[in-house]
Design a protein around this motif. Sequence first.
Motif, mmCIF file in Angstrom:
data_model
loop_
_atom_site.group_PDB
_atom_site.id
_atom_site.type_symbol
_atom_site.label_atom_id
_atom_site.label_comp_id
_atom_site.label_asym_id
_atom_site.label_seq_id
_atom_site.Cartn_x
_atom_site.Cartn_y
_atom_site.Cartn_z
ATOM 1 N N ALA A 97 -9.976 0.102 -8.079
ATOM 2 C CA ALA A 97 -8.771 0.913 -8.247
ATOM 3 C C ALA A 97 -9.109 2.401 -8.273
ATOM 4 C CB ALA A 97 -8.044 0.516 -9.531
ATOM 5 N N ILE A 133 -7.195 3.811 -4.892
ATOM 6 C CA ILE A 133 -5.901 4.460 -5.116
ATOM 7 C C ILE A 133 -5.906 5.921 -4.691
ATOM 8 C CG2 ILE A 133 -4.217 5.135 -6.873
ATOM 9 C CD1 ILE A 133 -4.811 2.525 -8.310
ATOM 10 N N MET A 141 0.413 5.431 -4.010
ATOM 11 C CA MET A 141 -0.401 5.083 -5.173
ATOM 12 C C MET A 141 0.133 3.829 -5.858
ATOM 13 S SD MET A 141 -1.215 8.846 -6.821
ATOM 14 C CE MET A 141 -2.269 8.159 -8.103
ATOM 15 N N ILE A 186 -0.577 0.782 -3.511
ATOM 16 C CA ILE A 186 -2.001 0.455 -3.482
ATOM 17 C C ILE A 186 -2.422 -0.190 -4.794
ATOM 18 C CG2 ILE A 186 -4.325 1.415 -3.325
ATOM 19 C CD1 ILE A 186 -3.021 3.666 -1.579
ATOM 20 N N ALA A 187 -1.911 0.336 -5.925
ATOM 21 C CA ALA A 187 -2.247 -0.242 -7.227
ATOM 22 C C ALA A 187 -1.786 -1.691 -7.315
ATOM 23 C CB ALA A 187 -1.617 0.589 -8.342
#
Length: 324
Positions: free
Chosen positions: A83, A87, A117, A120-121
Motif C-alpha cells: 500500500a 497508492i 488513491m 487503489i487502496a
Amino acid sequence: MTTLTDRYVWAVTRLLPERQRAEIELELRSSIADMIEGGRTEAAVLTELGDPGHLAAGYAERPRYLIGPDEFPEYLRNLKLIAAVAIPGLAFLAAIGAIIEDDAGAGELVGVVLSSMFTIAVHVGFWVTLFYAVRARVQHEPWTLDSLPDAPQDQRVALSDTVFEVVMVVVSVGAILWDRTGRLHDGDGDGVPFLEPSLWDGWIHVVIGLLVAGGVVALLAHRAGRWTTRLAAADVGVNVALLAVIGWLAIDDRLVNPRFLEVLADRAGWQDVPEANPWLIILLVGAVLVWDSVETVTRTRRHGGRAGRVAGRPEAGAPARAQS
C-alpha cells in the motif's frame, strides 16, 4: 542454542497482545516442563499441544480469522508495504495521465488523485487479502514440529523481505529509465522527462549505483541467513549516501527538470508554474530511507540479540494452564 520449546513458545506468544505475552509464556513453559518431567519427550509434548496458532487463539479467546494467525503477521506487513508503494506511485501516474490525455485542470486533478488513491487502496486490500485467504486454504498442510518458526535470536532473513527489496530496486531503476523517454510532450512533440536531463552526464549513474548497491546488500543478508552488524552498517550507509546525493541535487535545483513543470502547467491550464520544493523531496525520500534503515537495524538486533532462554521450569508458584 534454542530448543523446540523456545521456538514453540515464541510461535504462540508472537500472536498474542503484548500485555498477555509474559504471563502466557510463563504458564506455557510451566505446563510443558511439567509434562516433560512426567516422562514424555519434548517432541511428544509439543506435538500433543498442536498448532501454535490454534493454541494462541484459545489463549486470546478470539474468533477465527479470514487470515489465519500464522499468516497474519506476514499478511499485515506485506499489505502495509504494498500500500505504501502502490497508492502514492499509481496515484501520481494517474495524475500525469490525466494531464497528458485530458488536459485536466487543478480541480479535476485533485479529484483524479483522490479517487485514484481510494480505488487503489480498495484493490490492494482486496487482492492481498484474497491471495492470503486462498493460499491458507489451498496450500494448507497439517501442522508439524518442522513448521515451527525460528525464535527471534536465530530467525533467518525471510525470502519475502528479500524479494520485496530487490523488486523495489528494479522498479526504482526502471522508473528512472522510463522517465528518460519523456512521456510528457511539449508543443513541438518532444518528450520532456521529469528528471533533469543533465543528470545523465554523471549523477544519475551514482543514484542508480546506490540503488543497486542496496539490493546487493539485501541479497548478501539473505545469503548469510541473517543481518550482521557489517551488512546493517552497509545498508544504512547506502541509504545515507543516497539521501545525501538526492538532497544535494534537489537543493541545488539539479534534480527536477524545470521544463517538465512548465509543460505540465501549460497542459493543466495553471496560471503559475509550480516550483519543486527541495525540502519536500528530501522529506519524502528521507522518510522511505529512514524507515528502511530502522527496519534493517531492528532485524539486526533481532538476529544477533540476546541468547535464547533454555526451556525450563519457571520459579515456583508460577501459574500453569492446561490445554486440551
